[in-house]
Design an enzyme around this catalytic site. Sequence first.
Site, PDB file in Angstrom:
ATOM      1  N   PRO A 125       0.806  -1.209   0.000  1.00 54.36           N
ATOM      2  CA  PRO A 125       0.000   0.000   0.000  1.00 54.36           C
ATOM      3  C   PRO A 125       0.848   1.270   0.000  1.00 54.36           C
ATOM      4  O   PRO A 125       1.546   1.560   0.962  1.00 54.36           O
ATOM      5  CB  PRO A 125      -0.807  -0.105   1.302  1.00 54.36           C
ATOM      6  N   GLU A 126       0.796   1.973  -1.099  1.00 58.30           N
ATOM      7  CA  GLU A 126       1.371   3.314  -1.172  1.00 58.30           C
ATOM      8  C   GLU A 126       0.195   4.273  -1.356  1.00 58.30           C
ATOM      9  O   GLU A 126      -0.951   3.867  -1.170  1.00 58.30           O
ATOM     10  CB  GLU A 126       2.346   3.422  -2.351  1.00 58.30           C
TER      11      GLU A 126
END
Length: 282
Positions: free
Chosen positions: A2-3
């Site tokens: 998750p960015e």
Amino acid sequence: MPELPEVETVARGLDKRVAGDVIESVWLGEKPEPLKSSATEIAAALERARIAKVRRVGKHIVFDLERVPRNGRGKPQAHGQWIVHLGMTGRMQVTQSKDELLKHTHAVLKLKSGRELRFVDPRRFGRLEVVRFDEKSKTGFAAPGDEPLDSEADRFVELFRKRKTPIKSALLNQKLLSGVGNIYADEALFRAGIRPRRSAASLTLVQLRKLHGALIEVLKEAIALGGSSVSDYVDADGKEGFFQLQHRVYGREGEPCQVCQIPIKRVIIAGRSSHYCPHCQR
DNA sequence: ACTATTTCCTGGATGC
DNA sequence: TGCATCCAGGAAATAG
């Protein structure tokens, strides 16, 4: 992993599903827990709070919490925030209470609607913390760096132009920009035609401006496709994103560059895999 | 004040 | 088949 685009997708999904609901009780897993605040603090801040809004700040999910006056009348008061960082493998689930508990579930919030909000994180790189407001201070959580999607070109140039570190490392530095991780750093550098090892200070103003534009472009495209699902990322509905299909260099070592057919290279910079085209990126 | 390196953590992939 | 080893990586901690 998750960015920014993945966290944005999760936060939007959570807001749609749980905003307005009230947290009735909180269960936190056994130690050692992935907590920044103490378990007591977290439970105290969350229990009986109403979720006003769920949004993204950097790579963090922020739940804005309100307290409704005990008699049920009067305006809800801004009460604090619950901050969730998904780390690498963290996941938020909205479930029915009867749904099977996944292994590595570290937090379960029972909601007034009868559903549960769960935090699952096998690798324990995620973090939970709370920010509580009081009479004097209602300063909410702030990411250490600038929000990439709101950054102006001039400001972006100013942030990077004096850094001697490789541009790849600088992009990953959350104190400069908050939200960029390994995937989108590599993809933005490819689109800007810049090699990841180039020192930030060695780049021309034109190159820095191009990188700024490329970064915003790739982040927006990724958000539109629900983020990238590599390893085990899924959104708040358990659905995968599709942007991994659009990756031009990340995870494509040895594959021909989509522009020039030269094989994509992979090197380690700042301990991270960095993928680039030796012909298109200089 | 910066920059570079190490550490945390576990599941999946790889090697013998 | 089984067991050991390696690798992924965000960010805090540590070292230079």
